[in-house]
Scaffold this motif. Sequence first.
Motif, mmCIF file in Angstrom:
data_model
loop_
_atom_site.group_PDB
_atom_site.id
_atom_site.type_symbol
_atom_site.label_atom_id
_atom_site.label_comp_id
_atom_site.label_asym_id
_atom_site.label_seq_id
_atom_site.Cartn_x
_atom_site.Cartn_y
_atom_site.Cartn_z
ATOM 1 N N GLY A 30 29.361 -1.299 35.984
ATOM 2 C CA GLY A 30 29.423 0.091 35.264
ATOM 3 C C GLY A 30 29.791 -0.171 33.896
ATOM 4 N N SER A 31 28.851 0.221 33.117
ATOM 5 C CA SER A 31 28.867 0.119 31.651
ATOM 6 C C SER A 31 28.152 1.091 30.913
ATOM 7 N N SER A 35 24.943 -4.150 25.320
ATOM 8 C CA SER A 35 25.603 -5.412 25.021
ATOM 9 C C SER A 35 26.308 -6.322 25.740
ATOM 10 N N ASP A 36 27.010 -5.492 26.767
ATOM 11 C CA ASP A 36 28.099 -6.169 27.752
ATOM 12 C C ASP A 36 27.280 -6.403 28.805
ATOM 13 N N VAL A 37 26.436 -5.484 29.066
ATOM 14 C CA VAL A 37 25.488 -6.061 30.308
ATOM 15 C C VAL A 37 24.719 -7.194 30.156
ATOM 16 N N MET A 38 24.289 -7.264 29.093
ATOM 17 C CA MET A 38 23.572 -8.422 28.751
ATOM 18 C C MET A 38 24.254 -9.709 28.673
ATOM 19 N N ALA A 39 25.502 -9.817 27.995
ATOM 20 C CA ALA A 39 26.500 -10.550 27.951
ATOM 21 C C ALA A 39 26.992 -11.324 29.273
ATOM 22 N N TYR A 40 27.251 -10.351 30.107
ATOM 23 C CA TYR A 40 28.120 -10.507 31.366
ATOM 24 C C TYR A 40 27.636 -10.359 32.773
ATOM 25 N N VAL A 41 26.479 -9.815 32.978
ATOM 26 C CA VAL A 41 26.045 -9.186 34.220
ATOM 27 C C VAL A 41 25.567 -10.697 35.326
ATOM 28 N N GLY A 114 30.328 -7.370 39.027
ATOM 29 C CA GLY A 114 29.032 -7.480 38.620
ATOM 30 C C GLY A 114 28.965 -8.263 37.123
ATOM 31 N N VAL A 115 30.008 -8.840 36.854
ATOM 32 C CA VAL A 115 30.016 -9.669 35.559
ATOM 33 C C VAL A 115 30.731 -10.935 35.829
ATOM 34 N N TRP A 116 30.468 -11.872 34.957
ATOM 35 C CA TRP A 116 31.123 -13.361 35.194
ATOM 36 C C TRP A 116 32.457 -13.264 34.753
ATOM 37 N N ASP A 117 33.196 -13.836 35.436
ATOM 38 C CA ASP A 117 34.712 -13.929 35.081
ATOM 39 C C ASP A 117 35.050 -14.454 33.570
#
Length: 117
Positions: A30-31, A35-41, A114-117
């Motif tokens: 959820g974002s 840019s956060d989606v691209m960095a961490y998904v 949904g994101v990397w730890d």
Amino acid sequence: MKAREILEILNAELLTGEENLDMEFNAACGSDLMSDVMAYVKENVVLLTGLVNPQVIRTAEMMDIKLVVFIRGKRPEEKIIQMAKEKGIAIMTTNDPMFIACGKLYSAGITERGVWD
């Protein structure tokens, strides 16, 4: 969890992507910050967002996200729906706010982040 289950759980409306209803998703992100989606998904993620612009579809395509859920009853313009259709990305809209939508999916079994730890 299949996309058709997500549709039901969120009492959502499918705007495009009927062909993706049997796809499996094991994580959610959820974002509103692409840019956060691209960095961490991670893989096999459903993206929930309140941001309604073409950048969401471009980001989903880059990250191989096959399901985007717009929250708070937001509806993308027809050109965004068409763009998603061309890219093979399913779009849903739900009246739920981000917190509730994510909570419903978590309670129903999407417990991976949904994101990397």
